[in-house]
Scaffold this motif. Structure first.
Motif, PDB file in Angstrom:
ATOM      1  N   GLN A   1       0.820  -1.209   0.000  1.00 36.73           N
ATOM      2  CA  GLN A   1       0.000   0.000   0.000  1.00 36.73           C
ATOM      3  C   GLN A   1       0.856   1.263   0.000  1.00 36.73           C
ATOM      4  N   ILE A   2       2.141   1.116  -0.363  1.00 34.62           N
ATOM      5  CA  ILE A   2       3.019   2.287  -0.373  1.00 34.62           C
ATOM      6  C   ILE A   2       2.492   3.353  -1.331  1.00 34.62           C
ATOM      7  N   VAL A   3       2.262   4.557  -0.818  1.00 32.38           N
ATOM      8  CA  VAL A   3       1.936   5.682  -1.684  1.00 32.38           C
ATOM      9  C   VAL A   3       2.721   6.883  -1.187  1.00 32.38           C
ATOM     10  N   LEU A   4       3.576   7.421  -2.038  1.00 33.18           N
ATOM     11  CA  LEU A   4       4.333   8.613  -1.675  1.00 33.18           C
ATOM     12  C   LEU A   4       3.828   9.791  -2.503  1.00 33.18           C
ATOM     13  N   GLY A   5       4.094  11.004  -2.011  1.00 29.73           N
ATOM     14  CA  GLY A   5       3.681  12.200  -2.743  1.00 29.73           C
ATOM     15  C   GLY A   5       4.826  13.183  -2.826  1.00 29.73           C
ATOM     16  N   LYS A   6       4.564  14.377  -3.339  1.00 31.87           N
ATOM     17  CA  LYS A   6       5.653  15.323  -3.567  1.00 31.87           C
ATOM     18  C   LYS A   6       6.306  15.812  -2.279  1.00 31.87           C
ATOM     19  N   HIS A   7       5.603  15.638  -1.140  1.00 30.35           N
ATOM     20  CA  HIS A   7       6.196  16.085   0.114  1.00 30.35           C
ATOM     21  C   HIS A   7       6.952  14.988   0.860  1.00 30.35           C
ATOM     22  N   SER A   8       6.955  13.799   0.302  1.00 26.16           N
ATOM     23  CA  SER A   8       7.683  12.709   0.966  1.00 26.16           C
ATOM     24  C   SER A   8       9.190  12.966   0.872  1.00 26.16           C
ATOM     25  N   GLY A   9       9.878  12.672   1.961  1.00 25.48           N
ATOM     26  CA  GLY A   9      11.312  12.966   2.013  1.00 25.48           C
ATOM     27  C   GLY A   9      12.181  11.777   1.645  1.00 25.48           C
ATOM     28  N   ARG A  10      13.474  12.000   1.706  1.00 30.29           N
ATOM     29  CA  ARG A  10      14.471  11.004   1.372  1.00 30.29           C
ATOM     30  C   ARG A  10      14.349   9.747   2.244  1.00 30.29           C
ATOM     31  N   HIS A  11      14.043   9.971   3.519  1.00 30.36           N
ATOM     32  CA  HIS A  11      13.936   8.843   4.435  1.00 30.36           C
ATOM     33  C   HIS A  11      12.719   7.966   4.104  1.00 30.36           C
TER      34      HIS A  11
ATOM     35  N   GLU B   1      13.146  -0.048   0.780  1.00 28.17           N
ATOM     36  CA  GLU B   1      13.527  -1.203   1.582  1.00 28.17           C
ATOM     37  C   GLU B   1      12.386  -2.210   1.690  1.00 28.17           C
ATOM     38  N   GLN B   2      11.181  -1.673   1.904  1.00 26.77           N
ATOM     39  CA  GLN B   2       9.999  -2.549   1.936  1.00 26.77           C
ATOM     40  C   GLN B   2       9.869  -3.333   0.641  1.00 26.77           C
ATOM     41  N   LEU B   3      10.293  -2.702  -0.462  1.00 24.83           N
ATOM     42  CA  LEU B   3      10.217  -3.357  -1.766  1.00 24.83           C
ATOM     43  C   LEU B   3      11.409  -4.272  -2.010  1.00 24.83           C
ATOM     44  N   GLY B   4      12.335  -4.290  -1.042  1.00 20.60           N
ATOM     45  CA  GLY B   4      13.462  -5.201  -1.169  1.00 20.60           C
ATOM     46  C   GLY B   4      14.662  -4.605  -1.881  1.00 20.60           C
ATOM     47  N   PHE B   5      14.655  -3.295  -2.154  1.00 22.18           N
ATOM     48  CA  PHE B   5      15.808  -2.675  -2.798  1.00 22.18           C
ATOM     49  C   PHE B   5      16.666  -2.004  -1.730  1.00 22.18           C
TER      50      PHE B   5
ATOM     51  N   LYS C   1       5.013  15.424 -11.324  1.00 22.56           N
ATOM     52  CA  LYS C   1       4.096  15.153 -12.436  1.00 22.56           C
ATOM     53  C   LYS C   1       2.911  14.289 -12.029  1.00 22.56           C
ATOM     54  N   LYS C   2       3.142  13.394 -11.052  1.00 25.47           N
ATOM     55  CA  LYS C   2       2.097  12.450 -10.648  1.00 25.47           C
ATOM     56  C   LYS C   2       1.578  12.797  -9.267  1.00 25.47           C
ATOM     57  N   LYS C   3       0.297  12.709  -9.086  1.00 30.29           N
ATOM     58  CA  LYS C   3      -0.301  12.970  -7.774  1.00 30.29           C
ATOM     59  C   LYS C   3       0.238  11.979  -6.741  1.00 30.29           C
ATOM     60  N   GLN C   4       0.227  10.704  -7.109  1.00 24.09           N
ATOM     61  CA  GLN C   4       0.646   9.663  -6.177  1.00 24.09           C
ATOM     62  C   GLN C   4       1.716   8.792  -6.809  1.00 24.09           C
ATOM     63  N   VAL C   5       2.785   8.583  -6.076  1.00 28.37           N
ATOM     64  CA  VAL C   5       3.833   7.685  -6.557  1.00 28.37           C
ATOM     65  C   VAL C   5       3.666   6.360  -5.802  1.00 28.37           C
ATOM     66  N   THR C   6       3.387   5.307  -6.554  1.00 27.42           N
ATOM     67  CA  THR C   6       3.064   4.024  -5.932  1.00 27.42           C
ATOM     68  C   THR C   6       4.257   3.079  -5.934  1.00 27.42           C
TER      69      THR C   6
END
Lengths: 533, 533
Positions: free
Chosen positions: A334-344, A351-355, A375-380
């Motif tokens: 259910q990972i969803v990041l947006g433009k305000h999400s930081g480096r951490h 990491e959750q995705l295994g990378f 460009k994208k509202k939500q980064v999945t």
């Protein structure tokens, strides 16, 4: 029925031998670099396969290097290298796998008369001698040796039994019976394996394996028949890729065993929740799309994936679904990041995705993420997979797309200009017209690098849904007589196309071209390597 | 082994019941118009299938119309309409098929307790009554009636036998045993059918049919097991499309029976040389790609198709190939036209391809051909198929792309302008920016028609090879709550994308939207139609 089943006892445990990186990678047009192969092998380890056939080391320096890198970097599964019966093959295989904690040499020779006569151009006695010498030599180097009588299902069962008995006597611990040309049926395969057990008493003391091709659509059913007949290893590939119609599909045989376990008692220890992601990774790196109606991992395999819920499914899921989409890893994240999400937050999500992404790679990924989030509202999770995969590919290339511009329309000739950064850091530019803007961009790239290419394949697909979805482009082209492919990812498909074209071109020029194209098309007379089991 | 086999006697002839237009067309995102369905049915007749299940007439006026048109226009095969046991369903089916020379009503009701309880919300006695009444009523209308106990493989075999006996007593001439959820295995299916033969003496006097889904990758193997157990009809679909992971793949079961005929004596009368073309047509019209490693019809199914000849294949084809690519229609057509080819040559070529194109349609096709011949050195059979298919789709739409222009690049914001011809002939124009040129064009189209759409899927593939290959784009979008798809073909992929988008939008606005989207997503509570066998 859930994927969270009880552990299965050793007698009923079916080992999964993944050949995505060997038989799968031999498919026309696939040109994985070492970094991509290591990433796939790492994901296969996470998926919990028992054996990874990492390549066929004698066939090219690139294959040797990739198998070596996997042996050094991937923990958990057995790492296996393929070898003909020739001494040089076996030594190359050993050289590439020896750094693995669990190395295996897999050697093979055909036992069917049609192969012995036309492909090997020898006789049965010689085949027996070659098998004996090869297994003996492999065992001197490596504890774990697997032997395959190639094209066994079209061979005389008595002769195949003789050869298998020799291999067992010389110390092979796994005997694999391939249906190399995808010809057999479940009843025939059951009978063949049953007869082998009768003829080769020693077979009961080693692991029997099956390796089935899908030319008549029977690979999964034949593999299942093999398991019911006593095999405890299935050779298979993610998305069923491989020579011609491919191999038994890993995700299908695994979910068949899991879903019907209560009826036959057999199971694997694959972490099925990793299936969907592994499928996406292999599809992305190879450029081989998965059709929507592909079992288990296709877009429509589970009705709810398509956003359309059937009557019965709404009332009670099991009326029309025998598996739960979450058990194969759809919708698990259910990972969803947006433009305000930081480096951490990005690092956590990756990491959750295994990378595992750190230092400069993290900076680069964060930069790409920020550009995308603008460009994208939500980064999945799907987007992050695509970006990280794309970054990984970039690192391995020598040419880069610096910039492009294009104008096109129904009322004018298209024109494109591009700038390409050369391996030495200087920039070259080119301009071209064409049949359309993509064709014009491809022409401009050829002009910039002063190389003529022939486009062989071009496909585009969207990552996820929506107007702002990422486009993923695969280009396969021929330059200097070499066939090579490249991928690109962007919300702008012209840009993704240009990236993919530059990378394919770089692959062709840098010699990471597709093995078969080099060794067979360019020099058909020499044609040294058979496709393997 | 050749596809040119001796005729097979009636006892050993397996009938092919094609459900591409019914079960296949129910896949999410497929929205075929009547003209496209008639064209596919015509090609199925050319392929030599025995029965065409043309649709499920009660479900929508569009489905009713399409089944009617197929019944009136397609000669040769039986034309079949699906119906639940309700009287209205059976009458709708009959109404749609009655003009066929060989009509069939196919009625079904579930016999598994899980379906009876959760989906039908009734009891076994009621199921028996409904089956009896439905078959009796269908037989009053139509000589040829088929009955399916839905979800039979998860049902009590004794109860299923009772229901089948009732259907036979009422005059059903075909009894179809569906593995609706793709759960069974060859051994289980063989045992189930064997037990049915014991329990229902009348089954020996009617035609037994199998209908298998591919959720666990076993549809072809289960269908083959069914045939060996006595079934003489296989329900299947081109490219294996259908609900979830789809149905048994027609091309796989047909080539399995043909290739292994010498061993079991069974065969179909399908004209296998038409398989490749039928697969391309269905893939193009549905927008459902075929993966490269798909058996029989995938790009790599035959090694030489990919241009790469393996060692063994060069020495002797049969070392690694058990079928000849020509027998499934690859490389069968050597049509190549150029810019100097005239109208007559085009008409001849189209006729060879099975398209009857005359009058204004020929003029239109000739115009498109000339435009293409200006851009491409050689116009091949594949290109002609794409153009003619594209023209056919155009005729059915109300909106049209008049013109577009686009500018884009890494150093500027993309901008697109488009002109759209409305159904009344007037032109609307729109302008938009976007994440890339395709996104900008889609935005400009939305501005021109003043409708907001949500892009659901976007795929591009190339027709044939080379820099000047045609690009074929499929767009699926949602507008006014309706999901619809459209395709476009051009050497310019921006143009093909714009065409596809306009057509998808027109489909959504004109109500040729995807059935499930309307009836189930928009009104989940009503949710009236089960997916069928």
């Amino acid at each position: 029925m859930s994927a969270q089943t009880e552990s299965v006892d050793e007698a009923n445990r079916v080992e999964i031998f993944d050949t995505t990186l060997r038989d799968g990678e031999q498919s026309p047009g696939i040109s994985l670099n070492t970094q991509e192969k290591v990433e796939i092998a790492t994901q296969l380890a996470r998926l919990g396969v028992d054996v990874i056939e990492a390549g066929f080391p004698i066939t090219s320096p690139g294959d040797f290097e990739a198998v070596t890198a996997i042996s050094q970097n991937v923990q958990g599964p057995v790492i296996c290298g393929l070898a003909r019966t020739q001494k040089a093959d076996i030594e190359a295989a050993w050289g590439a796998i020896k750094d693995s904690a669990r190395p295996r040499i897999h050697t093979f020779i055909s036992t069917s008369d049609i192969h012995i006569e036309h492909q090997l151009q020898t006789d049965r006695e010689d085949v027996k001698g070659q098998a004996k010498a090869a297994v003996a030599h492999a065992r001197e180097l490596c504890e774990d040796v697997e032997f395959s009588p190639m094209d066994a299902t079209r061979a005389d069962v008595e002769f195949t039994a003789e050869v298998c008995a020799i291999a067992i006597a010389e110390g092979a611990g796994v005997i694999n019976i391939p249906d190399t040309v995808g010809y057999t049926t479940p009843d025939e395969y059951t009978a063949f394996l049953g007869r082998l057990y009768e003829l080769v008493p020693g077979l009961a003391d080693v692991r029997l394996s099956v390796h089935c091709h899908d030319d008549l659509g029977m690979a999964v059913a034949n593999s299942f028949a093999g398991v019911l007949a006593g095999a405890r290893q299935v050779e298979c590939a993610i998305n069923g890729i491989g020579e011609r119609a491919g191999n038994c599909s890993l995700e299908e045989i695994v979910m068949l065993l899991r879903t019907r376990r209560v009826d036959h008692g057999l199971d694997t220890t694959v972490v099925t929740e990793e299936l969907a992601r592994t499928s996406r990774m292999v599809s992305r790196f190879t450029g081989y799309a998965v059709q929507p109606n592909k079992a288990i991992v296709g877009r429509n395999a589970f009705a709810h994936e398509s956003g359309i819920h059937q009557d019965g499914v709404l009332k009670e899921r099991t009326t029309f679904e025998i598996m739960d989409a979450r058990d194969v890893g759809f919708e698990s994240n259910q990972i969803v990041l947006g433009k305000h999400s930081g480096r951490h937050a990005l690092q956590d999500a990756l990491e959750q995705l295994g990378f595992v992404v750190e230092g400069n790679s993290l900076n680069q990924a964060f930069k790409r993420f920020k550009e995308l989030a603008d460009k994208k509202k939500q980064v999945t999770a799907l987007d992050l997979e695509a970006i990280v995969s794309d970054e990984m590919r970039e690192a391995a290339q020598g040419y880069d797309l610096a910039w492009f511009e294009v104008e096109a329309g129904t009322r004018r000739e298209p024109v494109a200009r591009v700038g390409i950064t050369r391996p030495d850091g200087t920039e070259a530019s080119g301009e071209s017209g064409g049949d359309g803007p993509v064709d014009a961009v491809f022409g401009a790239i050829q002009a910039a690098v002063e190389t003529e290419c022939e486009l062989n394949q071009y496909t585009v697909s969207a990552v996820g849904e929506g107007d702002d979805a990422l486009g993923e482009v695969t280009v396969m082209l021929r330059a200097h007589g070499r066939l090579a492919s490249g991928q690109g990812v962007s919300t702008d498909i012209i840009e993704a196309s240009a990236q993919a074209y530059v990378r394919a071109l770089a692959n062709a020029l840098e010699g990471a071209a597709i093995r078969e194209a080099e060794s067979i098309v360019d020099d058909a007379a020499a044609a040294p390597y058979p496709p393997g089991p």
